[in-house]
Write a protein that holds these residues in place. Structure first.
Motif, short mmCIF file in Angstrom:
data_model
loop_
_atom_site.label_atom_id
_atom_site.label_comp_id
_atom_site.label_asym_id
_atom_site.label_seq_id
_atom_site.Cartn_x
_atom_site.Cartn_y
_atom_site.Cartn_z
N PHE A 1 -48.89 51.68 4.56
CA PHE A 1 -47.52 51.76 4.08
C PHE A 1 -47.51 51.54 2.57
N GLY A 2 -46.50 52.07 1.93
CA GLY A 2 -46.40 51.84 0.49
C GLY A 2 -45.37 52.72 -0.15
N PRO A 3 -45.31 52.69 -1.47
CA PRO A 3 -44.31 53.49 -2.19
C PRO A 3 -44.45 54.96 -1.85
N ARG A 4 -43.33 55.66 -1.84
CA ARG A 4 -43.41 57.08 -1.58
C ARG A 4 -44.12 57.77 -2.74
N TRP A 5 -44.46 59.01 -2.56
CA TRP A 5 -45.18 59.77 -3.57
C TRP A 5 -44.34 59.88 -4.84
N ARG A 6 -45.01 59.75 -5.97
CA ARG A 6 -44.33 59.81 -7.26
C ARG A 6 -44.82 61.02 -8.05
N MET A 7 -43.93 61.60 -8.83
CA MET A 7 -44.28 62.73 -9.67
C MET A 7 -43.74 62.51 -11.07
N LEU A 8 -44.62 62.66 -12.05
CA LEU A 8 -44.23 62.63 -13.46
C LEU A 8 -44.38 64.04 -14.01
N ILE A 9 -43.28 64.60 -14.50
CA ILE A 9 -43.29 65.94 -15.09
C ILE A 9 -43.09 65.80 -16.59
N ILE A 10 -43.98 66.40 -17.38
CA ILE A 10 -43.84 66.36 -18.83
C ILE A 10 -43.03 67.57 -19.26
N GLY A 11 -41.86 67.31 -19.84
CA GLY A 11 -41.01 68.39 -20.31
C GLY A 11 -39.83 68.66 -19.38
N ALA A 12 -38.65 68.83 -19.98
CA ALA A 12 -37.42 69.04 -19.21
C ALA A 12 -36.96 70.48 -19.32
N GLY A 13 -37.88 71.43 -19.21
CA GLY A 13 -37.53 72.84 -19.30
C GLY A 13 -37.02 73.39 -17.97
N GLN B 1 -40.59 60.72 -5.62
CA GLN B 1 -39.81 60.00 -6.62
C GLN B 1 -40.16 60.65 -7.96
N VAL B 2 -39.18 61.31 -8.59
CA VAL B 2 -39.47 62.18 -9.74
C VAL B 2 -39.00 61.55 -11.04
N THR B 3 -39.91 61.55 -12.03
CA THR B 3 -39.59 61.12 -13.39
C THR B 3 -39.90 62.26 -14.34
N ILE B 4 -38.98 62.53 -15.26
CA ILE B 4 -39.17 63.55 -16.29
C ILE B 4 -39.40 62.84 -17.61
N CYS B 5 -40.48 63.19 -18.28
CA CYS B 5 -40.75 62.66 -19.62
C CYS B 5 -40.35 63.72 -20.64
N GLU B 6 -39.36 63.41 -21.44
CA GLU B 6 -38.89 64.38 -22.43
C GLU B 6 -38.46 63.67 -23.71
N PRO B 7 -39.36 63.59 -24.71
CA PRO B 7 -39.00 62.95 -25.97
C PRO B 7 -38.18 63.85 -26.89
N ARG B 8 -38.05 65.14 -26.55
CA ARG B 8 -37.32 66.09 -27.41
C ARG B 8 -35.84 66.10 -27.02
N GLU B 9 -35.01 65.70 -27.97
CA GLU B 9 -33.59 65.54 -27.69
C GLU B 9 -32.93 66.84 -27.26
N GLU B 10 -33.33 67.97 -27.88
CA GLU B 10 -32.66 69.23 -27.60
C GLU B 10 -32.88 69.69 -26.16
N TYR B 11 -34.02 69.33 -25.58
CA TYR B 11 -34.27 69.65 -24.17
C TYR B 11 -33.61 68.61 -23.26
N ARG B 12 -33.67 67.38 -23.67
CA ARG B 12 -33.16 66.28 -22.85
C ARG B 12 -31.66 66.37 -22.64
N ASP B 13 -30.93 66.84 -23.66
CA ASP B 13 -29.47 66.88 -23.58
C ASP B 13 -28.95 67.85 -22.52
N SER B 14 -29.75 68.86 -22.19
CA SER B 14 -29.28 69.84 -21.20
C SER B 14 -29.86 69.59 -19.81
N TRP B 15 -30.57 68.48 -19.63
CA TRP B 15 -31.20 68.18 -18.33
C TRP B 15 -30.17 67.64 -17.35
N ALA B 16 -30.17 68.18 -16.14
CA ALA B 16 -29.21 67.70 -15.14
C ALA B 16 -29.77 67.97 -13.74
N VAL B 17 -30.59 67.06 -13.26
CA VAL B 17 -31.07 67.13 -11.88
C VAL B 17 -30.80 65.78 -11.23
#
Length: 330
Positions: free
Chosen positions: A157-169, A185-201
């Motif tokens: 038993f343990g934490p569910r599967w995790r996914m790190l995606i680089i970029g919010a395209g 469990q999904v994490t998006i890494c996006e240091p670029r503000e112009e991409y980050r501002d339009s992210w909506a999931v």
């Protein structure tokens, strides 16, 4: 872990702590086309309530009838689908066979401790001795959901599967949506503000850290997937350099075959061994001839699902080049 199993554990603990008799059923072996995978859980309360599933319903009904007649005094093994009559009666697919362990929860079952460890984000193994009914918790967690030798059942038993995606395209949006549907469990890494501002999931977490810092903060383990999806080596490579040093289950990056080979050559310039670089999946995903972002996302999640289920597929290098190889995303 599987959200259904987590729900089963929570309800079983709640019933047990309320003084309600509980029997826990665990799928320990399957043959042929079985309805539920190994490790699937079903909890049945003494008053007939149940949560979880080990089949499409007929086996659950049979278990309810059994437990109404007599609740086992200690854990026992049970097999369905041995005969053609059983297969027809219980609705198992042709050739299907299902083996369960029924465990009446007794004092010292340590299920609440197991649940507490899971909710702290830890992995834990619960061992049940069918002959003595003794239960132990183990720090050495097997890769398989269950290990059963006929006498001892070890469930991981343990934490569910995790996914790190680089970029919010655009591609990342489809990968995240498919992954969330498959209980990552999904994490998006996006240091670029112009991409980050339009992210909506909804359901996905977004971080503004640089990719290498995001990988470090994630502390990848063998239930972790890391995918570079920016097409920008300054970002993707930062994540890959650190990710390939961990024991992450899957590390991949989008790109054509030619770009993937150039990426491997770049990565060798850093403190990575050849074995580290060989762990990189690139082009990422199955060779489905994918062209559009949804098709590429499907190829990625299909590859992950096959590998998680231990299914060996034909390697991309042994198959004809697909039209998708001309696409920058492949």
């Amino acid at each position: 872990m599987d959200s259904v199993n987590l729900e089963v554990l929570r309800q079983a603990v709640a019933w047990d702590e309320a003084g309600v008799p509980v029997t826990l059923a665990t799928v320990v072996r399957t043959w042929g086309s079985s309805p539920r995978p190994e490790g699937a859980l079903l909890a049945i309360a003494g008053d007939g309530r149940l949560v979880g599933s080990v089949s499409g319903g007929c086996i659950e009904d049979d278990l309810l009838d059994r437990l109404r007649t007599e609740r086992p005094a200690r854990p026992e093994q049970l097999t369905y689908g041995i005969t053609a009559e059983q297969t027809r009666r219980f609705g198992l697919p042709c050739g299907g066979k299902l083996e369960l362990v029924l465990e009446p929860l007794a004092p010292g079952n340590r299920l609440a401790e197991t649940l507490a460890a899971i909710e702290r984000g830890e992995m834990v193994a619960r061992r049940v001795d069918l002959e003595t009914a003794a239960v132990d918790l183990l720090g050495d967690v097997p890769d398989a959901a269950v290990v059963f030798d006929g006498r001892t059942l070890v469930s991981a038993f343990g934490p569910r599967w995790r996914m790190l995606i680089i970029g919010a395209g655009q591609l990342s949006r489809y990968v995240a949506e498919f992954a969330l549907a498959l209980d990552y469990q999904v994490t998006i890494c996006e240091p670029r503000e112009e991409y980050r501002d339009s992210w909506a999931v909804p359901g996905a977490t977004i971080t503004t850290e640089m990719p290498d810092d995001a990988v470090t903060a994630l502390r990848p383990d063998r239930r972790t997937v890391i995918i570079g999806a920016t097409h920008d080596p300054k970002l993707d490579d930062l994540a890959l350099i650190d990710a390939l040093k961990t024991n992450a289950f899957y590390v991949g990056a989008i790109g054509s075959r030619a770009n993937s080979e150039r990426r491997r050559e770049r990565l060798k310039l850093f403190d990575l061994t050849d074995a580290d670089v060989d762990r990189l999946h690139g082009p990422v995903g199955l060779p489905l001839g994918s062209r559009t972002p949804p098709e590429i996302a499907l190829a990625i999640l299909a590859d992950l699902t096959a590998r998680r289920n231990g299914v060996t597929l034909v390697a991309a290098a042994t198959r004809p080049a697909s039209v998708g190889d001309a696409c920058p995303a492949r």
